[in-house]
Structure formats: structure tokens, C-alpha cells
Scaffold this active site. Structure first.
Site, PDB file in Angstrom:
ATOM      1  N   ALA A  12       0.837  -1.210   0.000  1.00  0.00           N
ATOM      2  CA  ALA A  12       0.000   0.000   0.000  1.00  0.00           C
ATOM      3  C   ALA A  12       0.869   1.257   0.000  1.00  0.00           C
ATOM      4  CB  ALA A  12      -0.927  -0.017   1.201  1.00  0.00           C
TER       5      ALA A  12
ATOM      6  N   GLU B  10      -0.715   4.860   6.947  1.00  0.00           N
ATOM      7  CA  GLU B  10       0.299   3.947   6.376  1.00  0.00           C
ATOM      8  C   GLU B  10       1.680   4.254   6.936  1.00  0.00           C
ATOM      9  OE1 GLU B  10      -0.315   1.544   4.343  1.00  0.00           O
ATOM     10  OE2 GLU B  10      -2.133   2.017   3.223  1.00  0.00           O
TER      11      GLU B  10
HETATM   12  P1  TGC Z   1       9.600  -4.610  14.370  1.00  0.00           P
HETATM   13  O1  TGC Z   1      10.149  -5.344  15.555  1.00  0.00           O
HETATM   14  O2  TGC Z   1      10.464  -3.670  13.615  1.00  0.00           O
HETATM   15  O3  TGC Z   1       9.001  -5.636  13.327  1.00  0.00           O
HETATM   16  C1  TGC Z   1       8.136  -6.697  13.698  1.00  0.00           C
HETATM   17  C2  TGC Z   1       8.236  -7.761  12.632  1.00  0.00           C
HETATM   18  O4  TGC Z   1       7.752  -7.233  11.386  1.00  0.00           O
HETATM   19  C3  TGC Z   1       8.814  -7.289  10.398  1.00  0.00           C
HETATM   20  N1  TGC Z   1       8.688  -6.077   9.590  1.00  0.00           N
HETATM   21  C4  TGC Z   1       8.176  -6.074   8.362  1.00  0.00           C
HETATM   22  N2  TGC Z   1       7.730  -7.079   7.592  1.00  0.00           N
HETATM   23  C5  TGC Z   1       7.251  -6.758   6.371  1.00  0.00           C
HETATM   24  N3  TGC Z   1       7.191  -5.483   5.932  1.00  0.00           N
HETATM   25  C6  TGC Z   1       7.610  -4.440   6.687  1.00  0.00           C
HETATM   26  N4  TGC Z   1       7.510  -3.187   6.238  1.00  0.00           N
HETATM   27  C7  TGC Z   1       8.150  -4.709   7.968  1.00  0.00           C
HETATM   28  N5  TGC Z   1       8.643  -3.955   8.979  1.00  0.00           N
HETATM   29  C8  TGC Z   1       8.966  -4.809   9.974  1.00  0.00           C
HETATM   30  C9  TGC Z   1      10.081  -7.351  11.200  1.00  0.00           C
HETATM   31  O5  TGC Z   1      11.118  -7.933  10.456  1.00  0.00           O
HETATM   32  C10 TGC Z   1       9.656  -8.217  12.363  1.00  0.00           C
HETATM   33  O6  TGC Z   1       9.582  -9.566  11.927  1.00  0.00           O
HETATM   34  P2  TGC Z   1       9.956 -10.773  12.939  1.00  0.00           P
HETATM   35  O7  TGC Z   1       9.829 -11.980  12.093  1.00  0.00           O
HETATM   36  O8  TGC Z   1      11.359 -10.474  13.401  1.00  0.00           O
HETATM   37  O9  TGC Z   1       8.941 -10.693  14.030  1.00  0.00           O
HETATM   38  O10 TGC Z   1       8.262  -3.877  14.849  1.00  0.00           O
HETATM   39  P3  TGC Z   1       8.057  -2.636  15.816  1.00  0.00           P
HETATM   40  O11 TGC Z   1       6.979  -3.027  16.767  1.00  0.00           O
HETATM   41  O12 TGC Z   1       9.360  -2.131  16.359  1.00  0.00           O
HETATM   42  O13 TGC Z   1       7.421  -1.530  14.830  1.00  0.00           O
HETATM   43  C11 TGC Z   1       8.106  -1.060  13.734  1.00  0.00           C
HETATM   44  C12 TGC Z   1       7.327   0.057  13.030  1.00  0.00           C
HETATM   45  C13 TGC Z   1       7.133   1.255  13.926  1.00  0.00           C
HETATM   46  C14 TGC Z   1       8.156   0.477  11.840  1.00  0.00           C
HETATM   47  C15 TGC Z   1       5.975  -0.459  12.518  1.00  0.00           C
HETATM   48  O14 TGC Z   1       5.194  -0.945  13.500  1.00  0.00           O
HETATM   49  C16 TGC Z   1       5.217   0.541  11.700  1.00  0.00           C
HETATM   50  O15 TGC Z   1       5.389   0.566  10.480  1.00  0.00           O
HETATM   51  N6  TGC Z   1       4.306   1.397  12.292  1.00  0.00           N
HETATM   52  C17 TGC Z   1       3.417   2.229  11.535  1.00  0.00           C
HETATM   53  C18 TGC Z   1       2.023   1.665  11.587  1.00  0.00           C
HETATM   54  C19 TGC Z   1       1.299   1.820  10.295  1.00  0.00           C
HETATM   55  O16 TGC Z   1       1.856   2.071   9.250  1.00  0.00           O
HETATM   56  N7  TGC Z   1      -0.010   1.630  10.341  1.00  0.00           N
HETATM   57  C20 TGC Z   1      -0.790   1.681   9.165  1.00  0.00           C
HETATM   58  C21 TGC Z   1      -2.203   1.194   9.431  1.00  0.00           C
HETATM   59  S1  TGC Z   1      -3.095   0.829   7.957  1.00  0.00           S
HETATM   60  C22 TGC Z   1      -3.404   2.307   7.279  1.00  0.00           C
HETATM   61  O17 TGC Z   1      -2.991   3.336   7.690  1.00  0.00           O
HETATM   62  C23 TGC Z   1      -4.238   2.236   6.077  1.00  0.00           C
HETATM   63  S2  TGC Z   1      -4.623   3.763   5.415  1.00  0.00           S
HETATM   64  C24 TGC Z   1      -5.057   3.170   3.927  1.00  0.00           C
HETATM   65  C25 TGC Z   1      -5.694   4.120   3.048  1.00  0.00           C
HETATM   66  O18 TGC Z   1      -6.797   4.630   3.341  1.00  0.00           O
HETATM   67  O19 TGC Z   1      -5.097   4.325   1.923  1.00  0.00           O
HETATM   68  P1  FAD Z   2       0.190   8.192  16.933  1.00  0.00           P
HETATM   69  O1  FAD Z   2       0.857   6.889  16.698  1.00  0.00           O
HETATM   70  O2  FAD Z   2      -0.437   8.433  18.255  1.00  0.00           O
HETATM   71  O3  FAD Z   2       1.242   9.338  16.623  1.00  0.00           O
HETATM   72  C1  FAD Z   2       1.064  10.682  17.089  1.00  0.00           C
HETATM   73  C2  FAD Z   2       2.352  11.438  16.772  1.00  0.00           C
HETATM   74  O4  FAD Z   2       3.444  10.837  17.472  1.00  0.00           O
HETATM   75  C3  FAD Z   2       2.727  11.378  15.292  1.00  0.00           C
HETATM   76  O5  FAD Z   2       3.261  12.617  14.897  1.00  0.00           O
HETATM   77  C4  FAD Z   2       3.794  10.314  15.241  1.00  0.00           C
HETATM   78  O6  FAD Z   2       4.715  10.504  14.161  1.00  0.00           O
HETATM   79  C5  FAD Z   2       4.487  10.526  16.584  1.00  0.00           C
HETATM   80  N1  FAD Z   2       5.197   9.311  17.030  1.00  0.00           N
HETATM   81  C6  FAD Z   2       4.669   8.102  17.295  1.00  0.00           C
HETATM   82  N2  FAD Z   2       5.633   7.234  17.659  1.00  0.00           N
HETATM   83  C7  FAD Z   2       6.797   7.916  17.607  1.00  0.00           C
HETATM   84  C8  FAD Z   2       8.165   7.591  17.848  1.00  0.00           C
HETATM   85  N3  FAD Z   2       8.529   6.345  18.179  1.00  0.00           N
HETATM   86  N4  FAD Z   2       9.099   8.552  17.692  1.00  0.00           N
HETATM   87  C9  FAD Z   2       8.747   9.810  17.317  1.00  0.00           C
HETATM   88  N5  FAD Z   2       7.477  10.185  17.082  1.00  0.00           N
HETATM   89  C10 FAD Z   2       6.520   9.252  17.228  1.00  0.00           C
HETATM   90  N6  FAD Z   2      -5.473   2.357   9.987  1.00  0.00           N
HETATM   91  C11 FAD Z   2      -5.868   1.105   9.647  1.00  0.00           C
HETATM   92  O7  FAD Z   2      -5.501   0.121  10.307  1.00  0.00           O
HETATM   93  N7  FAD Z   2      -6.642   0.905   8.561  1.00  0.00           N
HETATM   94  C12 FAD Z   2      -7.104   1.915   7.778  1.00  0.00           C
HETATM   95  O8  FAD Z   2      -7.812   1.703   6.791  1.00  0.00           O
HETATM   96  C13 FAD Z   2      -6.738   3.248   8.144  1.00  0.00           C
HETATM   97  N8  FAD Z   2      -7.236   4.312   7.447  1.00  0.00           N
HETATM   98  C14 FAD Z   2      -7.010   5.588   7.906  1.00  0.00           C
HETATM   99  C15 FAD Z   2      -7.688   6.659   7.310  1.00  0.00           C
HETATM  100  C16 FAD Z   2      -7.495   7.949   7.812  1.00  0.00           C
HETATM  101  C17 FAD Z   2      -8.258   9.088   7.211  1.00  0.00           C
HETATM  102  C18 FAD Z   2      -6.591   8.178   8.867  1.00  0.00           C
HETATM  103  C19 FAD Z   2      -6.343   9.571   9.393  1.00  0.00           C
HETATM  104  C20 FAD Z   2      -5.920   7.132   9.449  1.00  0.00           C
HETATM  105  C21 FAD Z   2      -6.145   5.805   8.990  1.00  0.00           C
HETATM  106  N9  FAD Z   2      -5.547   4.720   9.635  1.00  0.00           N
HETATM  107  C22 FAD Z   2      -5.892   3.432   9.278  1.00  0.00           C
HETATM  108  C23 FAD Z   2      -4.764   4.906  10.836  1.00  0.00           C
HETATM  109  C24 FAD Z   2      -3.343   5.412  10.584  1.00  0.00           C
HETATM  110  O9  FAD Z   2      -2.532   4.403  10.084  1.00  0.00           O
HETATM  111  C25 FAD Z   2      -2.812   5.976  11.891  1.00  0.00           C
HETATM  112  O10 FAD Z   2      -3.493   7.204  12.121  1.00  0.00           O
HETATM  113  C26 FAD Z   2      -1.315   6.186  11.863  1.00  0.00           C
HETATM  114  O11 FAD Z   2      -0.626   4.967  11.785  1.00  0.00           O
HETATM  115  C27 FAD Z   2      -0.816   6.977  13.105  1.00  0.00           C
HETATM  116  O12 FAD Z   2      -1.361   6.481  14.273  1.00  0.00           O
HETATM  117  P2  FAD Z   2      -2.053   7.495  15.336  1.00  0.00           P
HETATM  118  O13 FAD Z   2      -3.041   8.315  14.576  1.00  0.00           O
HETATM  119  O14 FAD Z   2      -2.538   6.690  16.465  1.00  0.00           O
HETATM  120  O15 FAD Z   2      -0.906   8.467  15.775  1.00  0.00           O
END
Ligand code: TGC
Ligand code: FAD
Length: 392
Positions: free
Chosen positions: A250, A371
Site C-alpha cells: 500500500a 500507512e
Molecule cells: P519490528 O520489531 O520492527 O518488526 C516486527 C516484525 O515485522 C517485520 N517487519 C516487516 N515485515 C514486512 N514489511 C515491513 N515493512 C516490515 N517492517 C517490519 C520485522 O522484520 C519483524 O519480523 P519478525 O519476524 O522479526 O517478528 O516492529 P516494531 O513493533 O518495532 O514496529 C516497527 C514500526 C514502527 C516500523 C511499525 O510498527 C510501523 O510501520 N508502524 C506504523 C504503523 C502503520 O503504518 N499503520 C498503518 C495502518 S493501515 C493504514 O494506515 C491504512 S490507510 C489506507 C488508506 O486509506 O489508503
Molecule cells: P500516533 O501513533 O499516536 O502518533 C502521534 C504522533 O506521534 C505522530 O506525529 C507520530 O509521528 C508521533 N510518534 C509516534 N511514535 C513515535 C516515535 N517512536 N518517535 C517519534 N514520534 C513518534 N489504519 C488502519 O488500520 N486501517 C485503515 O484503513 C486506516 N485508514 C485511515 C484513514 C485515515 C483518514 C486516517 C487519518 C488514518 C487511517 N488509519 C488506518 C490509521 C493510521 O494508520 C494511523 O493514524 C497512523 O498509523 C498513526 O497512528 P495514530 O493516529 O494513532 O498516531
């Protein structure tokens, strides 16, 4: 809203890097956006409603599962085609691209990659045609950037799993028939479960009052003792790496999509600067406005090169997660900066719904957050180049 006169910038002749198929795929998406999205999108954004009538068209241009094999209903295209489709859709609106990203990379991809053959056959063709829409539940009220801390959980009850917890900020949730939900089992291991609308105890309240992605429906997923059939578990990957693997796909799409939003803002500002006369000259003749426009096309060109190279590496299977993070972060920041500058080129007209710029600008506030936030992607690059983990 003004008629859609968009002309795509290609300052470095990057079209020479594309195949005929890439250009055909892009053309179909571009024409569809002009015909079916541009005329209606401002109205839907203003009333904060997802235009459900565009689902069929999204399916027809291959936006649902572009790289999923044709035997499962996907378009069987390569990664650059996928990127180009996302670029064209986000040129219209980031919220519409969100719907397509979620359906393709966050719902179809995990079912294809981590699911059984039965699950693939049951869900993928219907998701590809848009008959069913999907959503992806990772984020929770208390766990956004740190999804590994999630508390949503399921217990083995013999003939079914019992799912409890809540997800928030979920794109497509209010109308999705299918949710790919990430939850911990009794040992604390993360697994993906397919939850279907209609299962008792499962509800999807809509999130209101957004100033961003207003044409995309966002909601919560609430699980109150939901009985999930055992055959709905995705068996082929578990752990946080499973949902993060979907995010790679994504985020790649967003790296391309953001270019579309930036191109639309640039193109609008360029045209306006040649038409709008102040002090007896078109404003585009003044150095200050030329600086803005010249910097925009420079940044768009750099972002296009980054996305294209990443697409080549994705096709080869060599792109790393950290490389994807860099492109997502760079290109979304590029787009949000261009939207802001382009709005200024339009003066007061820039804040109205007559033009797309303010809507792009507000949408990109979500794109830079979801993301993985801008900060999280910087720390992923930091970890990759230093070997030192800022998340621990
Ligand atoms: P960490 O210990 O680094 O990793 C845990 C396990 O995951 C593996 N891994 C990955 N695998 C595949 N792809 C990646 N990009 C990966 N990054 C890490 C890693 O190797 C490990 O594997 P294993 O086998 O050793 O267990 O995990 P951490 O807990 O320290 O977190 C790392 C961090 C902060 C980078 C990660 O949690 C993160 O990317 N946080 C951001 C959360 C996020 O992006 N949420 C998105 C929610 S979905 C969304 O927003 C949809 S919006 C869609 C839309 O409307 O378009
Ligand atoms: P937080 O994690 O609470 O972060 C707050 C602030 O703290 C940010 O500025 C962040 O950068 C900072 N921060 C956090 N950790 C650290 C660190 N370690 N060091 C320094 N700074 C840090 N999620 C889904 O699962 N599925 C979806 O379909 C989806 N769709 C979305 C659609 C919309 C419109 C929006 C707004 C969000 C959506 N999300 C979805 C959720 C999205 O992925 C989260 O909002 C995003 O990952 C950030 O999480 P949070 O909002 O809880 O912010």
C-alpha cells in the site's frame, strides 16, 4: 467545479521508460478519472460522502487487485502499472485512491498471500469486481504507530474463534462487506482474520467531522464476542510482519498516488498563472511565481524518478521495506508542499471548491499520517542506515 483540463507533466520524458501496456493502463485510468470522478468529486467531498457509484468504474480500470493474477479476478499487471493506476486515481482525489489501495493491497493482497485456496476463490473475484468491498483493521484507539501493542484478541472456542476489541480510523469500514482484522491469539501472536458484515457482535460506526479525505468513508470496527468461523483465519503468515507486509504494497501505491495529487496542483497553478493578470501582466511572468512553479516541476520530476525506480525493483522483487518507506515519505511531503504553494498561486480562488487544490491539500494531511506517519518513515530510514533502533 471548473472543467477538468488536466495535462500531465513529463519534464524528463519518463514516458520513454514505460511500456505500451503501462501507457494504455494509465490512459484508461486517466480518461475514467476525467469522465467519472472530476465532475462529481468536489460535491461528494463537500457533503462528506463516498461516491459509491464509482466502484464499478474502479473495478473496470483494474484498480481492485491490479497485480493479483487473473485467475482470481485481478488484472495480472506489474507493479509499475499498479503505481500508474494509483497516480491517476489520486490525481482525482486521495480518498478515492484510498478506497482502491485498501481493497487491493490491504484486503486482496493478504487473502492472496496468506490465505488458503478456498479463501482466495471465495473472496478475490468478488473483491476484484467490486461486488464486495473490504477494509483493513490494524490501528486501535491506543495503538497507532505501534500496532504491535494491539489488544484486540481472539480465543479458541473449539469450533470457532471468539473475537473481542476495537479498531479505529478504518477506511471503507462503513460500507465494507469484508474486514481483514489483525488480532492476538491466546499466546499473544498476531494473526489475520476475515470478518464479514452480519456476524453477530460486529459493528462499524462511521467517523464524522473529518476535514480531510472527506470523500472517503472512515469508521471503527467493534468486536463484541464475535464468533468467527475457524476457516476465516489466514493461515500462511503470522506475527507483525504479516500486516506490515501488506503495508509495503500500500505504501508503494501511495508513493505513486501522491505524485498524481502533486501533478494536479502543479497543472492547475501553471494554467492559472498564465491566465490571471495583475499589474498588467500574467502573474506567471513574475519571478516569484516562476520560482514556485519551477520548484514544483523539479520536485515532481525527482519523485517520478524515485517511484519509477522503486517500481522496477518491486518488479524484480528486490525493493526493501526501508526503500518503500523513503519513497512514501518523500513523495507525500513533496505533494503536500506543492499543494500549499499551488494554493498560494491561485490567491483567494485557491481556497474555493472551484479548484481541486485545497481538497488535495487537506487530503494529503491524512496521507502523510496513515500507512505510517512522516516521522515513523524517517525513523525506518534512520534504523536502516545506522542499524540503531529508535523504536526500542
Ligand atoms: P519490528 O520489531 O520492527 O518488526 C516486527 C516484525 O515485522 C517485520 N517487519 C516487516 N515485515 C514486512 N514489511 C515491513 N515493512 C516490515 N517492517 C517490519 C520485522 O522484520 C519483524 O519480523 P519478525 O519476524 O522479526 O517478528 O516492529 P516494531 O513493533 O518495532 O514496529 C516497527 C514500526 C514502527 C516500523 C511499525 O510498527 C510501523 O510501520 N508502524 C506504523 C504503523 C502503520 O503504518 N499503520 C498503518 C495502518 S493501515 C493504514 O494506515 C491504512 S490507510 C489506507 C488508506 O486509506 O489508503
Ligand atoms: P500516533 O501513533 O499516536 O502518533 C502521534 C504522533 O506521534 C505522530 O506525529 C507520530 O509521528 C508521533 N510518534 C509516534 N511514535 C513515535 C516515535 N517512536 N518517535 C517519534 N514520534 C513518534 N489504519 C488502519 O488500520 N486501517 C485503515 O484503513 C486506516 N485508514 C485511515 C484513514 C485515515 C483518514 C486516517 C487519518 C488514518 C487511517 N488509519 C488506518 C490509521 C493510521 O494508520 C494511523 O493514524 C497512523 O498509523 C498513526 O497512528 P495514530 O493516529 O494513532 O498516531
Amino acid at each position: 467545479m471548473k472543467p477538468d483540463l488536466f495535462e500531465a507533466p513529463d519534464y524528463y520524458n519518463l514516458d520513454e521508460l514505460l511500456s505500451d501496456e503501462h501507457k494504455l493502463v494509465r490512459q484508461a485510468a486517466r480518461e475514467w478519472v476525467k469522465r467519472d470522478v472530476s465532475p462529481i468529486i468536489e460535491e461528494y467531498a463537500q457533503k462528506a460522502e463516498f461516491p459509491e457509484q464509482i466502484i464499478k468504474g474502479l473495478a473496470e480500470i483494474g484498480a481492485f487487485g491490479p497485480y493479483i493474477p487473473e485467475e482470481y479476478g485481478g488484472a495480472g499487471l506489474d507493479q509499475i502499472s499498479y503505481g500508474l493506476i494509483m497516480q491517476e486515481i489520486e490525481r482525482g482525489d486521495s480518498g478515492v485512491r484510498s478506497t482502491a489501495s485498501v481493497q487491493s493491497s490491504l484486503v486482496m493482497y493478504p487473502i492472496y498471500k496468506y490465505g488458503t485456496e478456498e479463501q482466495r476463490k471465495k473472496y478475490l473475484p468478488k473483491l476484484a469486481s467490486g461486488e464486495w468491498m473490504g477494509c483493513f483493521g490494524l490501528t486501535e484507539p491506543d495503538h497507532g504507530s505501534n500496532p504491535g501493542g494491539m489488544t484486540t484478541n481472539f480465543k479458541d472456542k473449539g469450533d470457532h474463534y471468539l473475537l473481542n476489541g476495537a479498531k479505529m480510523w478504518i477506511s471503507n469500514a462503513p460500507f465494507a462487506q469484508v474486514a481483514v482484522v489483525w488480532a492476538k491469539n491466546e499466546e499473544g501472536r498476531i494473526h489475520g482474520l476475515i470478518v464479514e458484515r452480519g456476524m453477530e457482535g460486529f459493528s462499524t460506526p462511521e467517523t464524522h467531522n473529518k476535514w480531510s479525505l472527506r470523500a472517503s468513508a472512515t469508521g471503527e470496527l467493534i468486536f463484541d464476542n464475535v464468533k468467527v468461523p475457524k476457516e476465516n483465519l489466514l493461515p500462511n503468515k503470522s506475527g507483525l510482519g504479516a500486516p506490515l507486509g501488506c503495508l509495503d504494497s500500500a505504501r508503494f501505491g501511495i508513493a505513486w498516488g501522491a505524485i498524481g495529487a502533486a501533478m494536479d496542483c502543479y497543472d492547475t497553478a501553471l494554467r492559472y498563472s498564465k491566465e490571471r493578470v495583475q499589474f498588467g501582466k500574467p502573474i506567471g511572468q513574475y519571478q516569484l511565481q516562476q520560482k514556485k512553479l519551477a520548484e514544483m516541476i523539479t520536485e515532481i520530476t525527482k519523485a517520478q524518478l524515485l517511484a519509477w525506480r522503486l517500481g522496477v525493483m518491486r518488479n524484480e522483487g528486490t525493493a526493501t521495506s526501508a526503500q518503500i518507506s523513503m519513497a512514501k515519505r518523500n513523495n507525500v511531503e513533496m505533494a503536500i508542499n506543492i499543494a500549499r504553494e499551488a494554493r498560494q498561486v491561485l490567491g483567494g480562488m485557491g481556497i474555493t471548491g472551484e479548484y481541486s487544490i485545497m481538497r488535495h491539500s487537506m487530503n494529503l494531511e491524512s496521507v502523510i499520517t496513515y500507512e505510517g506517519t512522516h516521522d515513523v518513515h524517517l525513523l525506518i530510514t534512520g534504523l536502516d542506515i545506522t542499524g540503531l533502533n529508535a523504536f526500542q
